[in-house]
Design a protein around this motif. Structure first.
Motif, PDB file in Angstrom:
ATOM      1  N   GLY A  91    -120.027  17.217 -29.193  1.00 28.76           N
ATOM      2  CA  GLY A  91    -118.944  18.187 -29.156  1.00 28.76           C
ATOM      3  C   GLY A  91    -117.806  17.787 -30.079  1.00 28.76           C
ATOM      4  O   GLY A  91    -118.021  17.460 -31.238  1.00 28.76           O
ATOM      5  N   SER A  92    -116.578  17.771 -29.556  1.00 24.95           N
ATOM      6  CA  SER A  92    -115.415  17.408 -30.374  1.00 24.95           C
ATOM      7  C   SER A  92    -115.041  15.936 -30.230  1.00 24.95           C
ATOM      8  O   SER A  92    -113.979  15.511 -30.686  1.00 24.95           O
ATOM      9  CB  SER A  92    -114.213  18.275 -30.004  1.00 24.95           C
ATOM     10  OG  SER A  92    -113.828  18.044 -28.657  1.00 24.95           O
ATOM     11  N   ILE A  93    -115.903  15.155 -29.589  1.00 21.34           N
ATOM     12  CA  ILE A  93    -115.645  13.715 -29.473  1.00 21.34           C
ATOM     13  C   ILE A  93    -115.603  13.102 -30.863  1.00 21.34           C
ATOM     14  O   ILE A  93    -116.456  13.378 -31.708  1.00 21.34           O
ATOM     15  CB  ILE A  93    -116.725  13.032 -28.611  1.00 21.34           C
ATOM     16  CG1 ILE A  93    -116.560  13.444 -27.138  1.00 21.34           C
ATOM     17  CG2 ILE A  93    -116.672  11.511 -28.746  1.00 21.34           C
ATOM     18  CD1 ILE A  93    -117.651  12.925 -26.232  1.00 21.34           C
ATOM     19  N   ARG A  94    -114.607  12.253 -31.103  1.00 25.79           N
ATOM     20  CA  ARG A  94    -114.403  11.666 -32.427  1.00 25.79           C
ATOM     21  C   ARG A  94    -114.725  10.176 -32.412  1.00 25.79           C
ATOM     22  O   ARG A  94    -114.280   9.446 -31.539  1.00 25.79           O
ATOM     23  CB  ARG A  94    -112.955  11.886 -32.882  1.00 25.79           C
ATOM     24  CG  ARG A  94    -112.699  11.532 -34.327  1.00 25.79           C
ATOM     25  CD  ARG A  94    -111.473  12.276 -34.832  1.00 25.79           C
ATOM     26  NE  ARG A  94    -110.272  11.911 -34.116  1.00 25.79           N
ATOM     27  CZ  ARG A  94    -109.425  10.947 -34.494  1.00 25.79           C
ATOM     28  NH1 ARG A  94    -109.671  10.245 -35.583  1.00 25.79           N
ATOM     29  NH2 ARG A  94    -108.350  10.689 -33.791  1.00 25.79           N
ATOM     30  N   PHE A  95    -115.513   9.735 -33.396  1.00 22.95           N
ATOM     31  CA  PHE A  95    -115.876   8.332 -33.530  1.00 22.95           C
ATOM     32  C   PHE A  95    -114.818   7.582 -34.339  1.00 22.95           C
ATOM     33  O   PHE A  95    -114.383   8.063 -35.382  1.00 22.95           O
ATOM     34  CB  PHE A  95    -117.226   8.186 -34.247  1.00 22.95           C
ATOM     35  CG  PHE A  95    -118.416   8.448 -33.388  1.00 22.95           C
ATOM     36  CD1 PHE A  95    -119.170   7.399 -32.885  1.00 22.95           C
ATOM     37  CD2 PHE A  95    -118.786   9.744 -33.057  1.00 22.95           C
ATOM     38  CE1 PHE A  95    -120.277   7.623 -32.084  1.00 22.95           C
ATOM     39  CE2 PHE A  95    -119.891   9.986 -32.260  1.00 22.95           C
ATOM     40  CZ  PHE A  95    -120.639   8.926 -31.776  1.00 22.95           C
ATOM     41  N   ILE A  96    -114.424   6.424 -33.857  1.00 23.94           N
ATOM     42  CA  ILE A  96    -113.550   5.515 -34.600  1.00 23.94           C
ATOM     43  C   ILE A  96    -114.365   4.254 -34.858  1.00 23.94           C
ATOM     44  O   ILE A  96    -114.664   3.497 -33.926  1.00 23.94           O
ATOM     45  CB  ILE A  96    -112.268   5.162 -33.818  1.00 23.94           C
ATOM     46  CG1 ILE A  96    -111.564   6.434 -33.331  1.00 23.94           C
ATOM     47  CG2 ILE A  96    -111.345   4.316 -34.688  1.00 23.94           C
ATOM     48  CD1 ILE A  96    -111.063   7.343 -34.419  1.00 23.94           C
ATOM     49  N   LYS A  97    -114.733   4.027 -36.104  1.00 21.86           N
ATOM     50  CA  LYS A  97    -115.574   2.878 -36.431  1.00 21.86           C
ATOM     51  C   LYS A  97    -114.729   1.695 -36.885  1.00 21.86           C
ATOM     52  O   LYS A  97    -113.573   1.857 -37.293  1.00 21.86           O
ATOM     53  CB  LYS A  97    -116.593   3.266 -37.501  1.00 21.86           C
ATOM     54  CG  LYS A  97    -117.590   4.313 -37.017  1.00 21.86           C
ATOM     55  CD  LYS A  97    -118.685   4.585 -38.031  1.00 21.86           C
ATOM     56  CE  LYS A  97    -119.697   5.576 -37.478  1.00 21.86           C
ATOM     57  NZ  LYS A  97    -120.805   5.838 -38.432  1.00 21.86           N
ATOM     58  N   GLU A  98    -115.306   0.515 -36.794  1.00 26.13           N
ATOM     59  CA  GLU A  98    -114.635  -0.722 -37.195  1.00 26.13           C
ATOM     60  C   GLU A  98    -114.975  -0.981 -38.669  1.00 26.13           C
ATOM     61  O   GLU A  98    -116.118  -1.315 -39.003  1.00 26.13           O
ATOM     62  CB  GLU A  98    -115.112  -1.876 -36.324  1.00 26.13           C
ATOM     63  CG  GLU A  98    -114.379  -3.179 -36.546  1.00 26.13           C
ATOM     64  CD  GLU A  98    -112.970  -3.170 -35.974  1.00 26.13           C
ATOM     65  OE1 GLU A  98    -112.194  -4.060 -36.322  1.00 26.13           O
ATOM     66  OE2 GLU A  98    -112.651  -2.266 -35.165  1.00 26.13           O
ATOM     67  N   PRO A  99    -113.994  -0.815 -39.580  1.00 26.48           N
ATOM     68  CA  PRO A  99    -114.281  -0.923 -41.015  1.00 26.48           C
ATOM     69  C   PRO A  99    -114.972  -2.212 -41.430  1.00 26.48           C
ATOM     70  O   PRO A  99    -115.907  -2.191 -42.232  1.00 26.48           O
ATOM     71  CB  PRO A  99    -112.893  -0.798 -41.655  1.00 26.48           C
ATOM     72  CG  PRO A  99    -112.095  -0.032 -40.676  1.00 26.48           C
ATOM     73  CD  PRO A  99    -112.588  -0.463 -39.337  1.00 26.48           C
ATOM     74  N   SER A 100    -114.539  -3.349 -40.880  1.00 24.43           N
ATOM     75  CA  SER A 100    -115.131  -4.629 -41.288  1.00 24.43           C
ATOM     76  C   SER A 100    -116.598  -4.716 -40.884  1.00 24.43           C
ATOM     77  O   SER A 100    -117.421  -5.283 -41.602  1.00 24.43           O
ATOM     78  CB  SER A 100    -114.346  -5.797 -40.679  1.00 24.43           C
ATOM     79  OG  SER A 100    -114.404  -5.761 -39.259  1.00 24.43           O
ATOM     80  N   LEU A 101    -116.941  -4.148 -39.732  1.00 20.90           N
ATOM     81  CA  LEU A 101    -118.322  -4.185 -39.269  1.00 20.90           C
ATOM     82  C   LEU A 101    -119.195  -3.206 -40.051  1.00 20.90           C
ATOM     83  O   LEU A 101    -120.346  -3.510 -40.365  1.00 20.90           O
ATOM     84  CB  LEU A 101    -118.386  -3.868 -37.776  1.00 20.90           C
ATOM     85  CG  LEU A 101    -117.652  -4.851 -36.851  1.00 20.90           C
ATOM     86  CD1 LEU A 101    -117.782  -4.420 -35.398  1.00 20.90           C
ATOM     87  CD2 LEU A 101    -118.175  -6.273 -37.035  1.00 20.90           C
ATOM     88  N   VAL A 102    -118.635  -2.044 -40.370  1.00 20.57           N
ATOM     89  CA  VAL A 102    -119.361  -1.082 -41.205  1.00 20.57           C
ATOM     90  C   VAL A 102    -119.639  -1.699 -42.570  1.00 20.57           C
ATOM     91  O   VAL A 102    -120.745  -1.592 -43.116  1.00 20.57           O
ATOM     92  CB  VAL A 102    -118.567   0.228 -41.357  1.00 20.57           C
ATOM     93  CG1 VAL A 102    -119.239   1.146 -42.371  1.00 20.57           C
ATOM     94  CG2 VAL A 102    -118.430   0.928 -40.012  1.00 20.57           C
ATOM     95  N   GLY A 103    -118.632  -2.393 -43.123  1.00 23.12           N
ATOM     96  CA  GLY A 103    -118.789  -3.046 -44.419  1.00 23.12           C
ATOM     97  C   GLY A 103    -119.837  -4.145 -44.400  1.00 23.12           C
ATOM     98  O   GLY A 103    -120.457  -4.440 -45.431  1.00 23.12           O
ATOM     99  N   ALA A 104    -120.039  -4.737 -43.220  1.00 25.07           N
ATOM    100  CA  ALA A 104    -121.032  -5.801 -43.090  1.00 25.07           C
ATOM    101  C   ALA A 104    -122.421  -5.262 -42.761  1.00 25.07           C
ATOM    102  O   ALA A 104    -123.356  -6.038 -42.559  1.00 25.07           O
ATOM    103  CB  ALA A 104    -120.597  -6.791 -42.011  1.00 25.07           C
ATOM    104  N   GLY A 105    -122.540  -3.928 -42.680  1.00 19.46           N
ATOM    105  CA  GLY A 105    -123.847  -3.325 -42.463  1.00 19.46           C
ATOM    106  C   GLY A 105    -124.175  -2.947 -41.040  1.00 19.46           C
ATOM    107  O   GLY A 105    -125.303  -2.557 -40.753  1.00 19.46           O
ATOM    108  N   ALA A 106    -123.205  -3.047 -40.122  1.00 15.95           N
ATOM    109  CA  ALA A 106    -123.464  -2.682 -38.728  1.00 15.95           C
ATOM    110  C   ALA A 106    -123.771  -1.190 -38.615  1.00 15.95           C
ATOM    111  O   ALA A 106    -123.184  -0.367 -39.333  1.00 15.95           O
ATOM    112  CB  ALA A 106    -122.260  -3.042 -37.854  1.00 15.95           C
ATOM    113  N   LYS A 107    -124.675  -0.835 -37.707  1.00 16.88           N
ATOM    114  CA  LYS A 107    -125.082   0.543 -37.519  1.00 16.88           C
ATOM    115  C   LYS A 107    -124.923   0.961 -36.058  1.00 16.88           C
ATOM    116  O   LYS A 107    -124.909   0.125 -35.156  1.00 16.88           O
ATOM    117  CB  LYS A 107    -126.544   0.738 -37.929  1.00 16.88           C
ATOM    118  CG  LYS A 107    -126.880   0.308 -39.353  1.00 16.88           C
ATOM    119  CD  LYS A 107    -126.256   1.231 -40.390  1.00 16.88           C
ATOM    120  CE  LYS A 107    -126.694   0.839 -41.801  1.00 16.88           C
ATOM    121  NZ  LYS A 107    -126.070   1.698 -42.834  1.00 16.88           N
ATOM    122  N   GLY A 108    -124.841   2.263 -35.848  1.00 15.39           N
ATOM    123  CA  GLY A 108    -124.832   2.815 -34.505  1.00 15.39           C
ATOM    124  C   GLY A 108    -123.744   2.243 -33.613  1.00 15.39           C
ATOM    125  O   GLY A 108    -122.599   2.078 -34.036  1.00 15.39           O
TER     126      GLY A 108
END
Length: 311
Positions: free
Chosen positions: A66-83
């Protein structure tokens, strides 16, 4: 948000705990003096498990977010973390069929009604609106959340008629980034200037610029909480959380409530102007063109108890 895309789930009925919780005079005084109150085992295990499962389902795309918004952790995304391993938290969960059962939990609403009763003397007459909602995941490697005050993010007042409820879903302790509070800091009745601070430059994660004086290390109280324990705190209370240096996630769920007597204010030209600009800019990117900060909160709030509120 329309609920047409969400599967209607049966309401959880827990026989583990009563539907009310009477806050003692001593607890009310502790909250008044310190700006926070921890209530042990306020939320039952069955409910906590359902929230955790719902979060995983949303992360995996099993159910419509729905309208739930994801806030991801930039450092973890940059390190290849998924899901799930890349998600710091999800916001605006109040219209989801499962998460709404926390936000509208009668036992929790009964406590909140006693802390911000407004002008009415009858708990059953207290009007409450859920204003800001989150399920926090805090995966391993997540950094600190610098000391801040929640009122900085809100365009409504008065402060004493607003309260946050934050419930541990997992065991919360110092190593996995427990909350810390500065007891009594709300009594200064001061909203500090916030902005991007050391070790934290993510959008919407502002911290108090006067960190050393507002939140000295020797005045921080770290809250060790078991699943179901709930801390309720004043929006002017200075608080934050440390990094998660363990190998496990640290999950919690939170809702900010406002008494129906609250009203919107203009924050232009105040210390809140920087965050207002970011909130509006984010809303514009999500399709809420020409929205004000007040419009954003009207869109993402929900009346949950009592008669219709000013908000």
């Amino acid at each position: 948000m329309s609920s047409r895309s969400l599967k209607v789930m049966p309401k959880l009925v827990s026989a583990e705990l009563p539907q009310t919780y009477t806050v003692s005079p001593e607890q009310l005084q502790f909250y008044a003096d310190n700006g926070y109150l921890v209530i042990k085992e306020l939320i039952d295990f069955t409910s906590l498990y359902s929230y955790k499962q719902r979060f995983v389902q949303i992360c995996k795309g099993i159910v419509d977010r729905g309208s739930i918004r994801f806030i991801k952790e930039p450092s973890l995304v940059g390190a290849g973390a998924k899901g799930e391993d890349a998600v710091n938290k999800i916001q605006d969960i109040l219209f989801d069929d499962v998460f709404s059962q926390y936000i509208e939990n009668p036992r929790l609403l009964h406590v909140v009604s006693q802390l911000i009763p407004g002008d009415t003397k009858k708990i059953e007459d207290v009007s409450l609106t859920a204003m800001h909602t989150m399920f926090i995941n805090k995966p391993p490697g997540t950094g600190r959340h610098p000391p801040h005050q929640d009122l900085y993010y809100f365009p409504f007042r008065p402060a004493h008629k607003i309260v946050a409820a934050w419930t541990a879903v997992d065991h919360v302790h110092l190593k996995n980034g427990s909350l810390y509070v500065v007891p009594g800091s709300h009594k200064l009745n001061k909203l500090y200037a916030h902005g991007n601070v050391k070790d934290q430059n993510k959008p919407l994660y502002h911290g108090i610029l006067e960190e050393d004086s507002a939140a000295p290390m020797n005045k921080r109280v770290h809250l060790d909480m078991s699943p179901g324990d709930t801390v309720l705190f004043h929006p002017l209370l200075v608080h934050g959380s440390g990094p998660n240096v363990t190998e496990r996630h640290r999950k919690s769920i939170s809702c900010h409530y406002a008494n129906g007597e609250c009203y919107y204010v203009d924050v232009a030209g105040s210390v809140q102007a920087p965050i207002a600009e970011e909130i509006v800019a984010t809303a514009n990117k999500l399709g809420l063109s020409n929205a004000t900060m007040q419009d954003v909160f009207k869109f993402r709030s929900k009346h949950v108890k009592g008669t219709r509120s000013n908000l």
